[in-house]
Design an enzyme around this catalytic site. Structure first.
Site, PDB file in Angstrom:
ATOM      1  N   SER A  70      -6.926   4.277 -10.686  1.00 53.07           N
ATOM      2  CA  SER A  70      -7.564   3.011 -11.056  1.00 53.07           C
ATOM      3  C   SER A  70      -9.009   2.910 -10.582  1.00 53.07           C
ATOM      4  O   SER A  70      -9.864   3.680 -10.996  1.00 53.07           O
ATOM      5  CB  SER A  70      -6.717   1.856 -10.517  1.00 53.07           C
ATOM      6  N   PRO A 107      -2.388  -7.063   6.108  1.00 57.38           N
ATOM      7  CA  PRO A 107      -2.483  -5.605   6.177  1.00 57.38           C
ATOM      8  C   PRO A 107      -2.512  -4.984   4.787  1.00 57.38           C
ATOM      9  O   PRO A 107      -1.915  -5.516   3.845  1.00 57.38           O
ATOM     10  CB  PRO A 107      -1.203  -5.215   6.917  1.00 57.38           C
ATOM     11  N   SER A 108      -3.192  -3.868   4.684  1.00 56.11           N
ATOM     12  CA  SER A 108      -3.173  -3.099   3.442  1.00 56.11           C
ATOM     13  C   SER A 108      -1.772  -2.535   3.211  1.00 56.11           C
ATOM     14  O   SER A 108      -1.032  -2.273   4.160  1.00 56.11           O
ATOM     15  CB  SER A 108      -4.182  -1.953   3.531  1.00 56.11           C
ATOM     16  N   THR A 114      -1.395   0.377   1.751  1.00 53.39           N
ATOM     17  CA  THR A 114      -1.507   1.826   1.565  1.00 53.39           C
ATOM     18  C   THR A 114      -2.239   2.561   2.679  1.00 53.39           C
ATOM     19  O   THR A 114      -2.157   3.781   2.757  1.00 53.39           O
ATOM     20  CB  THR A 114      -2.238   2.134   0.240  1.00 53.39           C
TER      21      THR A 114
END
Length: 549
Positions: free
Chosen positions: A67, A503-504, A506
């Site tokens: 992406s 939080p992410s 990934t």
């Protein structure tokens, strides 16, 4: 393994050894540096085949893309039969299979999974797959195809195309020949469906000024070029950033993510966009859309996913009322915590608004609970869902006046111009252009629907993102204990202040979002909260927020 050849799986698996890395299937599937993904793609090929078998041979989609990420990254995600994201319970299975350290471990995990998931291996398995334009794509596709071979998948290669087109194909293939037929199951069918619906929606209206389209030097460039031919003179489009074959150009200082995060015009467009002209950016796989324009003073003005949601939702509410169906069709909007507070207020004054955790699957699921569900993330990813009962109502409703008939036909055509499987930048672009045409809006009128609160997004690297846990659609921290109270103490110092930390999904980073009435205050609040996160949780020294006071 009854029904599967362990020897074949073993032989092919040995060609794709797993590196010493922990993988996780997140909101966007697997996504990381392309050079470490070979084993993941092989195993996803097997998983996709098993998913199809579990669903009685329905066609599953596999998209190889990263992406909006830099060109050196890549990724892969699975698409379920109606074009929706992979069922969440299978995300854990994908993660488990991807992390088996050796071929023997992988086969053992695979055997256990087949048994516990009660997969009938005698069932057929069908998969359609595609990739974006990243240089790493062909090698990763080869690994994926080995996975297909390992369990005898009937696989169809859709080639190089956009993520939304792959989602469209999956649904079109699975609904072909049924009352729910979604369209012709080909790329041409996609372009025909969207362009014909668009032409009906703008019939009799003035041809708009040319639209400047930033294609992020990605796969959307080819798709936009094809779509433009189908649209003809109904929507003049000037394509830019179409250098698909130029190394390093993908998403580099251009595209939807660049516009959203930097909040400025891509440098390559600085001499192209004129005051009063509309422009928009796709991301690398054409599932995000960001609009913009230059105001009367020549200043850049961003029209993000929040602005798109406001424009589209209000228009659909008008059409529902115009068709005489306001008592039967309820329109709702779904947002995340990243939605600008001003947009939430604007929408909440007009229709129901729900906030859900970040991630397309959460937005999509919540939107399905409305008769017409509008969802757009602030980053420009979103779509509109018309429930099956609503679509049936539209097809059967008998309007009592010519005006009602016109509004009804517009709603029916909207269901065709919108890609309801997933966020689709090209489909959403046509949707926006329809509304602008009907309302006779330029970017200036659209932008004036409400004024965004100044906001800032800051990223902080941390040792372990898993210590951060949230509640209330990710708007409040429950862990680390006590940190939320300190954040709220900071927020109270700023007029119109709002901030949250999440939080992410990934990587080991947390994202800090802040809003305030004035730009300097929004910036200061964001960096103060980022500094608090750093100090309280032992952030990576290399990523210490530099601008907080």
């Amino acid at each position: 393994m009854p029904g599967l050849s362990s020897d074949t799986i073993r032989q092919l698996s040995d060609l794709h050894p797993k590196p010493d890395i922990k993988f996780q299937y997140g909101t966007a599937g697997f996504r990381t540096v392309a050079t470490v993904l070979d084993s993941v793609l092989f195993r996803v090929g097997i998983l996709a085949g098993l998913r199809s078998k579990k669903l009685d041979g329905k066609t599953i989609g596999v998209m190889v893309t990263a992406s909006h990420n830099p060109e050196e990254d890549n990724g892969v995600k699975l698409v379920d039969p109606r074009g929706e994201m992979l069922e969440s319970s299978w995300e854990a299975h994908a993660t488990t299979l991807s992390n088996a350290s050796t071929t023997d471990d992988f086969i053992q995990v695979l055997e256990t999974f087949v048994q516990t998931a009660k997969i009938d291996l005698s069932k057929p398995s069908r998969v359609v797959y595609a990739r974006d334009t990243r240089p790493s794509g062909p090698a990763l596709i080869a690994a994926l195809e080995d996975g297909f071979k390992a369990i005898g998948v009937d696989a169809h290669d859709a080639g190089v195309t956009t993520t939304p087109i792959l989602h469209y194909l999956v649904r079109a293939i699975n609904t072909k020949g049924t009352p729910e037929s979604y369209g012709e199951d080909s790329e041409e069918g996609y372009f025909l469906k969207l362009s014909e619906a668009y032409k009906k929606l703008v019939a009799g209206r003035a041809t708009p000024e040319p639209l400047l389209l930033d294609c992020a030097n990605g796969v959307g460039a080819d798709a936009a070029k094809k779509l433009s031919k189908y649209l003809g003179d109904k929507l003049p489009i000037v394509l830019t950033n179409t250098a698909i074959g130029t190394p390093g150009a993908l998403n580099n200082a251009c595209g939807a993510d660049y516009v959203k995060t930097s909040q400025k015009l891509p440098p390559s467009l600085s001499n192209l966009l004129k005051p009063g002209q509309r422009g928009c950016s796709l991301d690398g796989d054409a599932d995000r859309l960001m609009y913009f324009h230059l105001d009367e003073r020549g200043q850049f003005r961003m029209l993000d996913g929040d602005k798109i949601a406001a424009l589209v939702a209000a228009f659909i509410v008008e059409l529902v009322k115009g068709a005489g169906l306001e008592e039967h069709i309820k329109v709702g909007v779904v947002q995340t915590a990243y939605a600008n507070g001003a947009s939430t207020k604007y929408l909440a004054d007009r229709l129901p608004v729900k906030c859900v955790p970040t991630g397309v699957k959460h937005l999509h699921h919540a939107a399905e609970h409305y008769d017409v569900g509008v969802y757009f993330e602030a980053n420009g990813h979103g779509t509109v869902l018309f429930s099956p009962s609503t679509q049936e109502m539209l097809s059967q409703h008998q309007p009592s006046t010519p005006a009602q008939s016109t509004a009804l036909n517009h709603l029916i055509n909207l269901t065709q111009v919108i890609n309801q499987t997933v966020g689709d930048a090209l489909s959403d672009m046509l949707l926006v252009e329809v509304v602008l045409s009907h309302k006779s809006y330029s970017g200036i009128e659209w932008d004036s629907l409400y004024t965004d609160l100044p906001n800032r997004l800051v990223k902080v690297k941390v040792a372990d993102r898993n210590i951060f846990r949230t509640e209330d659609a990710e708007r409040r921290l429950v862990s680390p204990v006590g940190l939320q109270d300190k954040i709220e103490g900071l927020v109270r110092r700023y007029e119109g202040g709002r901030s949250f930390v999440r939080p992410s999904g990934t990587e080991d980073v947390v994202r800090v979002y802040a809003e305030a009435v004035l730009r300097p205050q929004a910036d200061e609040l964001a960096f103060r909260v980022a500094g608090l996160v750093y100090d309280e949780t032992g952030g990576d020294p290399a990523s210490r927020p530099r601008e907080f006071i």
